[in-house]
Design a protein around this motif. Structure first.
Motif, PDB file in Angstrom:
ATOM      1  N   HIS A  78       3.077  17.480   7.610  1.00 50.38           N
ATOM      2  CA  HIS A  78       3.158  16.161   8.243  1.00 50.38           C
ATOM      3  C   HIS A  78       4.290  15.336   7.627  1.00 50.38           C
ATOM      4  CE1 HIS A  78      -0.694  16.973  10.169  1.00 50.38           C
ATOM      5  NE2 HIS A  78      -1.152  17.355   8.989  1.00 50.38           N
ATOM      6  N   LYS A  79       5.020  14.651   8.480  1.00 46.96           N
ATOM      7  CA  LYS A  79       6.086  13.765   8.020  1.00 46.96           C
ATOM      8  C   LYS A  79       5.499  12.460   7.483  1.00 46.96           C
ATOM      9  CE  LYS A  79       9.885  15.324  11.001  1.00 46.96           C
ATOM     10  NZ  LYS A  79      10.883  14.894  12.021  1.00 46.96           N
ATOM     11  N   GLY A  80       6.280  11.797   6.676  1.00 50.11           N
ATOM     12  CA  GLY A  80       5.887  10.493   6.173  1.00 50.11           C
ATOM     13  C   GLY A  80       4.943  10.585   4.995  1.00 50.11           C
ATOM     14  N   LEU A  81       4.431   9.437   4.605  1.00 56.11           N
ATOM     15  CA  LEU A  81       3.528   9.354   3.462  1.00 56.11           C
ATOM     16  C   LEU A  81       2.118   9.774   3.856  1.00 56.11           C
ATOM     17  CD1 LEU A  81       4.716   5.881   2.123  1.00 56.11           C
ATOM     18  CD2 LEU A  81       4.993   8.062   0.923  1.00 56.11           C
ATOM     19  N   PRO A  82       1.346  10.298   2.912  1.00 57.09           N
ATOM     20  CA  PRO A  82      -0.066  10.588   3.201  1.00 57.09           C
ATOM     21  C   PRO A  82      -0.833   9.280   3.406  1.00 57.09           C
ATOM     22  CG  PRO A  82       0.408  10.936   0.873  1.00 57.09           C
ATOM     23  CD  PRO A  82       1.728  10.681   1.546  1.00 57.09           C
ATOM     24  N   PRO A  83      -2.044   9.332   3.927  1.00 57.32           N
ATOM     25  CA  PRO A  83      -2.776   8.106   4.255  1.00 57.32           C
ATOM     26  C   PRO A  83      -3.231   7.284   3.057  1.00 57.32           C
ATOM     27  CG  PRO A  83      -4.138  10.037   4.625  1.00 57.32           C
ATOM     28  CD  PRO A  83      -2.765  10.539   4.359  1.00 57.32           C
ATOM     29  N   GLY A  84      -3.248   7.878   1.877  1.00 54.65           N
ATOM     30  CA  GLY A  84      -3.699   7.144   0.700  1.00 54.65           C
ATOM     31  C   GLY A  84      -3.115   7.724  -0.571  1.00 54.65           C
TER      32      GLY A  84
ATOM     33  N   THR B  48       0.835  -1.208   0.000  1.00 54.66           N
ATOM     34  CA  THR B  48       0.000   0.000   0.000  1.00 54.66           C
ATOM     35  C   THR B  48       0.865   1.251   0.000  1.00 54.66           C
ATOM     36  OG1 THR B  48      -1.845  -1.094   1.121  1.00 54.66           O
ATOM     37  CG2 THR B  48      -1.717   1.308   1.304  1.00 54.66           C
ATOM     38  N   GLU B  49       1.930   1.258   0.781  1.00 56.22           N
ATOM     39  CA  GLU B  49       2.828   2.421   0.834  1.00 56.22           C
ATOM     40  C   GLU B  49       3.544   2.620  -0.500  1.00 56.22           C
ATOM     41  OE1 GLU B  49       3.990   2.492   5.589  1.00 56.22           O
ATOM     42  OE2 GLU B  49       5.094   1.167   4.219  1.00 56.22           O
ATOM     43  N   VAL B  50       3.855   1.527  -1.187  1.00 55.46           N
ATOM     44  CA  VAL B  50       4.454   1.644  -2.512  1.00 55.46           C
ATOM     45  C   VAL B  50       3.484   2.332  -3.459  1.00 55.46           C
ATOM     46  CG1 VAL B  50       5.257   0.356  -4.537  1.00 55.46           C
ATOM     47  CG2 VAL B  50       6.003  -0.329  -2.247  1.00 55.46           C
ATOM     48  N   HIS B  51       2.219   1.955  -3.386  1.00 56.57           N
ATOM     49  CA  HIS B  51       1.199   2.591  -4.228  1.00 56.57           C
ATOM     50  C   HIS B  51       1.081   4.082  -3.921  1.00 56.57           C
ATOM     51  CE1 HIS B  51      -1.012  -0.494  -6.591  1.00 56.57           C
ATOM     52  NE2 HIS B  51      -0.492  -1.326  -5.708  1.00 56.57           N
ATOM     53  N   VAL B  52       1.097   4.421  -2.645  1.00 59.61           N
ATOM     54  CA  VAL B  52       0.969   5.823  -2.260  1.00 59.61           C
ATOM     55  C   VAL B  52       2.136   6.638  -2.802  1.00 59.61           C
ATOM     56  CG1 VAL B  52       0.902   7.429  -0.314  1.00 59.61           C
ATOM     57  CG2 VAL B  52      -0.404   5.292  -0.212  1.00 59.61           C
ATOM     58  N   LEU B  53       3.362   6.136  -2.610  1.00 61.21           N
ATOM     59  CA  LEU B  53       4.529   6.864  -3.105  1.00 61.21           C
ATOM     60  C   LEU B  53       4.534   6.912  -4.634  1.00 61.21           C
ATOM     61  CD1 LEU B  53       7.093   8.380  -2.627  1.00 61.21           C
ATOM     62  CD2 LEU B  53       8.315   6.208  -2.318  1.00 61.21           C
ATOM     63  N   ALA B  54       4.140   5.821  -5.270  1.00 58.92           N
ATOM     64  CA  ALA B  54       4.099   5.794  -6.738  1.00 58.92           C
ATOM     65  C   ALA B  54       3.085   6.794  -7.275  1.00 58.92           C
ATOM     66  CB  ALA B  54       3.752   4.385  -7.221  1.00 58.92           C
ATOM     67  N   SER B  55       2.002   7.025  -6.527  1.00 52.04           N
ATOM     68  CA  SER B  55       1.006   8.004  -6.978  1.00 52.04           C
ATOM     69  C   SER B  55       1.596   9.415  -6.969  1.00 52.04           C
ATOM     70  CB  SER B  55      -0.244   7.929  -6.094  1.00 52.04           C
ATOM     71  OG  SER B  55      -0.023   8.487  -4.808  1.00 52.04           O
ATOM     72  N   ILE B  56       2.467   9.699  -5.996  1.00 57.59           N
ATOM     73  CA  ILE B  56       3.125  11.008  -5.941  1.00 57.59           C
ATOM     74  C   ILE B  56       4.109  11.144  -7.103  1.00 57.59           C
ATOM     75  CG2 ILE B  56       4.613  12.502  -4.568  1.00 57.59           C
ATOM     76  CD1 ILE B  56       3.480  11.141  -2.066  1.00 57.59           C
ATOM     77  N   VAL B  57       4.892  10.093  -7.333  1.00 58.76           N
ATOM     78  CA  VAL B  57       5.848  10.102  -8.441  1.00 58.76           C
ATOM     79  C   VAL B  57       5.125  10.314  -9.770  1.00 58.76           C
ATOM     80  CG1 VAL B  57       7.496   8.674  -9.730  1.00 58.76           C
ATOM     81  CG2 VAL B  57       7.530   8.666  -7.221  1.00 58.76           C
TER      82      VAL B  57
END
Length: 356
Positions: free
Chosen positions: A289-295, A219-228
């Motif tokens: 906020h630090k870290g990845l967003p929730p979705g 899920t975190e990979v998806h979140v970061l990939a959405s930002i990229v």
């Protein structure tokens, strides 16, 4: 006195038999022609645009289907099709679906196709989307499933957790943009099931191991990939930008990703993020906020996902758009270097405004 005998009268039976046989042959031929016309003669109207498609919605009856065939002139002789359907005892409820009507189909083959439910699949295209209503509209445009049912399911937390192991936010990671083959009468739940199955196929053991090595969940990979994906459309830059954000996460830095801020304010049309935008109170505000967003902020495609799973190895912590509108980015390891890159880009933007 001599007498001559008259010839014996010819029998009329051969002639009668001949006429009878001819009549039988004619009647038989007419019967064969009638049977061929009703059963096997191609009855689908030809079109230069290619084969037509008959859409039968769930719950439609045979009279409604016949009306559709007549209204859109899909058959040359709808009356022969109806005659055969009635003789075969068609069911009141017809199997729903999207049926391809090839030009060489006769009534026998067409009726059999409908009764057996041999429908054609749809080339379903899932484009990237940012919000659930956008997904629902895409589905309703291409499948029978209605957007209301889909949106209702996407917002049922207990059901999503039990069936797919995700919450109402992470559920968007199940939908990977691309081309799929689906049945047109796929239900809302069937659509989510199909996307979840594709999601499971994407996450091979090798990809899961790569995610583990980055200390990220799928899920975190998806979140970061959405930002990229929102940062760049350039394939070459995606692994570089993924590397920047991973470096920031490892150092405990804020991501300060503009696309997450645009998602939070609900306006992706903004060209430049202003300081007032950075004050918005949202868990998607990665300036606060630090870290990845929730979705995810968009549905990440396979290219963006693999860019995160195979990031470029470097020391960069910053990047900004290159001058010239190339679509590429300039990268920097220090803030001072980044400021120089940003000034060059700003000067280029200012020059465009002067020319206007």
């Amino acid at each position: 006195m001599s007498t001559t005998s008259s010839p014996a009268p010819r029998s009329r039976w051969p002639r009668i038999l001949g006429f009878t046989l001819l009549a039988v042959l004619i009647v038989g031929a007419m019967g064969l022609y009638a049977a061929w016309r009703v059963l096997w003669r191609p009855n689908v109207s030809e079109s230069p645009e290619g084969p037509a498609y008959l859409f039968i919605r769930t719950g439609e009856t045979y009279p409604e289907v016949l009306l559709t065939l007549q209204k859109f002139e899909l058959l040359r002789e709808p009356e022969t099709f109806d005659w055969l359907a009635r003789r075969r005892g068609h069911p009141q409820q017809v199997k729903p679906g999207r049926y391809r009507l090839d030009f060489d189909l006769g009534n026998e083959a067409l009726l059999g196709r409908l009764l057996r439910g041999e429908q054609d699949t749809v080339d379903f295209t899932l484009d990237a989307f940012k919000y659930k209503p956008q997904l629902a509209r895409q589905v309703q445009r291409q499948l029978e499933a209605d957007s209301t049912s889909l949106r209702r399911l996407l917002n049922r937390p207990a059901w999503l957790q039990q069936r797919y192991g995700v919450d109402t936010t992470a559920v968007l990671t199940l939908f990977i943009p691309g081309h799929y083959r689906l049945l047109w009468n796929t239900s809302a739940q069937g659509f989510i099931d199909s996307m979840a199955a594709q999601h499971r196929r994407f996450w091979t053991e090798q990809r899961r191991q790569r995610a583990d090595s980055l200390q990220l969940t799928p899920t975190e990979v998806h979140v970061l990939a959405s930002i990229v994906q929102r940062e760049t459309a350039k394939k070459e830059d995606k692994p570089l930008i993924a590397g920047v954000y991973l470096n920031r996460l490892r150092r405990g830095m804020r991501l300060q990703a503009d696309p997450t801020l645009l998602w939070a304010i609900g306006n992706f049309g903004v060209r430049r993020v202003l300081n007032k935008d950075k004050l918005v109170d949202s868990p998607y505000n990665t300036y606060k906020h630090k870290g990845l967003p929730p979705g995810p902020i968009t549905s990440a495609n396979r290219q963006s996902l693999d860019a995160v799973l195979k990031p470029a190895q470097h020391d960069y912590l910053f990047f900004c758009a290159q001058p010239g509108g190339t679509g590429y980015s300039d990268f920097a390891a220090t803030f001072a270097e980044h400021k120089k890159n940003a000034r060059r880009y700003q000067h280029w933007l200012d020059s465009l405004n002067i020319k206007r």
